[in-house]
Design a protein around this motif. Sequence first.
Motif, PDB file in Angstrom:
ATOM      1  N   ARG A   1       0.837  -1.208   0.000  1.00  0.00           N
ATOM      2  CA  ARG A   1       0.000   0.000   0.000  1.00  0.00           C
ATOM      3  C   ARG A   1       0.866   1.250   0.000  1.00  0.00           C
ATOM      4  O   ARG A   1       1.915   1.288   0.619  1.00  0.00           O
ATOM      5  CB  ARG A   1      -0.879   0.046   1.249  1.00  0.00           C
ATOM      6  CG  ARG A   1      -2.033  -0.899   1.240  1.00  0.00           C
ATOM      7  CD  ARG A   1      -2.880  -0.625   2.487  1.00  0.00           C
ATOM      8  NE  ARG A   1      -3.817  -1.686   2.725  1.00  0.00           N
ATOM      9  CZ  ARG A   1      -5.094  -1.648   2.365  1.00  0.00           C
ATOM     10  NH1 ARG A   1      -5.571  -0.589   1.754  1.00  0.00           N
ATOM     11  NH2 ARG A   1      -5.895  -2.654   2.624  1.00  0.00           N
TER      12      ARG A   1
ATOM     13  N   PRO B   1      -5.196   3.555   2.401  1.00  0.00           N
ATOM     14  CA  PRO B   1      -5.240   3.946   0.986  1.00  0.00           C
ATOM     15  C   PRO B   1      -5.672   2.798   0.089  1.00  0.00           C
ATOM     16  O   PRO B   1      -5.460   1.630   0.410  1.00  0.00           O
ATOM     17  CB  PRO B   1      -3.798   4.354   0.685  1.00  0.00           C
ATOM     18  CG  PRO B   1      -2.977   3.769   1.760  1.00  0.00           C
ATOM     19  CD  PRO B   1      -3.856   3.569   2.940  1.00  0.00           C
TER      20      PRO B   1
ATOM     21  N   MET C   1      -4.615   2.490  -2.995  1.00  0.00           N
ATOM     22  CA  MET C   1      -3.616   2.414  -4.061  1.00  0.00           C
ATOM     23  C   MET C   1      -2.366   1.753  -3.504  1.00  0.00           C
ATOM     24  O   MET C   1      -2.082   1.861  -2.316  1.00  0.00           O
ATOM     25  CB  MET C   1      -3.269   3.813  -4.577  1.00  0.00           C
ATOM     26  CG  MET C   1      -4.378   4.444  -5.351  1.00  0.00           C
ATOM     27  SD  MET C   1      -4.065   6.133  -5.894  1.00  0.00           S
ATOM     28  CE  MET C   1      -2.400   6.129  -6.391  1.00  0.00           C
TER      29      MET C   1
ATOM     30  N   THR D   1       1.663   1.022 -10.261  1.00  0.00           N
ATOM     31  CA  THR D   1       0.798   1.543  -9.210  1.00  0.00           C
ATOM     32  C   THR D   1      -0.636   1.234  -9.607  1.00  0.00           C
ATOM     33  O   THR D   1      -1.071   1.610 -10.697  1.00  0.00           O
ATOM     34  CB  THR D   1       0.995   3.058  -9.037  1.00  0.00           C
ATOM     35  OG1 THR D   1       2.367   3.314  -8.718  1.00  0.00           O
ATOM     36  CG2 THR D   1       0.109   3.606  -7.919  1.00  0.00           C
ATOM     37  N   VAL D   2      -1.356   0.540  -8.720  1.00  0.00           N
ATOM     38  CA  VAL D   2      -2.709   0.093  -9.034  1.00  0.00           C
ATOM     39  C   VAL D   2      -3.713   0.604  -8.004  1.00  0.00           C
ATOM     40  O   VAL D   2      -3.348   0.962  -6.890  1.00  0.00           O
ATOM     41  CB  VAL D   2      -2.790  -1.451  -9.109  1.00  0.00           C
ATOM     42  CG1 VAL D   2      -1.979  -1.971 -10.276  1.00  0.00           C
ATOM     43  CG2 VAL D   2      -2.351  -2.100  -7.818  1.00  0.00           C
ATOM     44  N   VAL D   3      -4.967   0.645  -8.408  1.00  0.00           N
ATOM     45  CA  VAL D   3      -6.082   0.991  -7.535  1.00  0.00           C
ATOM     46  C   VAL D   3      -6.889  -0.281  -7.333  1.00  0.00           C
ATOM     47  O   VAL D   3      -7.131  -1.030  -8.273  1.00  0.00           O
ATOM     48  CB  VAL D   3      -6.971   2.083  -8.181  1.00  0.00           C
ATOM     49  CG1 VAL D   3      -8.161   2.410  -7.307  1.00  0.00           C
ATOM     50  CG2 VAL D   3      -6.159   3.325  -8.478  1.00  0.00           C
TER      51      VAL D   3
ATOM     52  N   ILE E   1      -8.317  -5.778  -8.747  1.00  0.00           N
ATOM     53  CA  ILE E   1      -7.604  -4.576  -9.196  1.00  0.00           C
ATOM     54  C   ILE E   1      -8.517  -3.833 -10.163  1.00  0.00           C
ATOM     55  O   ILE E   1      -8.975  -4.379 -11.162  1.00  0.00           O
ATOM     56  CB  ILE E   1      -6.262  -4.953  -9.853  1.00  0.00           C
ATOM     57  CG1 ILE E   1      -5.344  -5.580  -8.800  1.00  0.00           C
ATOM     58  CG2 ILE E   1      -5.614  -3.716 -10.475  1.00  0.00           C
ATOM     59  CD1 ILE E   1      -4.041  -6.095  -9.338  1.00  0.00           C
TER      60      ILE E   1
ATOM     61  N   MET F   1      -2.584   3.148 -12.451  1.00  0.00           N
ATOM     62  CA  MET F   1      -2.344   4.584 -12.500  1.00  0.00           C
ATOM     63  C   MET F   1      -1.174   4.864 -13.435  1.00  0.00           C
ATOM     64  O   MET F   1      -0.147   4.197 -13.354  1.00  0.00           O
ATOM     65  CB  MET F   1      -2.007   5.127 -11.104  1.00  0.00           C
ATOM     66  CG  MET F   1      -3.112   4.965 -10.093  1.00  0.00           C
ATOM     67  SD  MET F   1      -4.564   5.949 -10.461  1.00  0.00           S
ATOM     68  CE  MET F   1      -3.934   7.578 -10.216  1.00  0.00           C
TER      69      MET F   1
END
Length: 91
Positions: free
Chosen positions: A14, A35, A37, A59-61, A85, A89
């Motif tokens: 994270r 977070p 992300m 970097t992923v959300v 996922i 980003m």
Amino acid sequence: MNFKPLGKRVLVERLEEETKTSSGIIIPDNAKEKPLMGVIKAIGGKVSEECQCLKEGDTVVFGKYKGSEIKIDNKEFIVLDFEDILGIMSK
């Protein structure tokens, strides 16, 4: 760190949450949310066609209540299914 996720899973670290607002107000620890992300640290062995765009360092959300939290070398990580996922980003 020697952790390799199995199946269609990824290991994500994270990103740190901001401790101040843009106006300079300090946010206490008990008011912070985790977070949504993080950075991919390891990818499982069974990568489907739709998930081939993921790679270590992206970097992923991800979803708010998704994944399993684990601790490795006193660092907190989350193990997510590829389906959890939501996106990558870009810089």
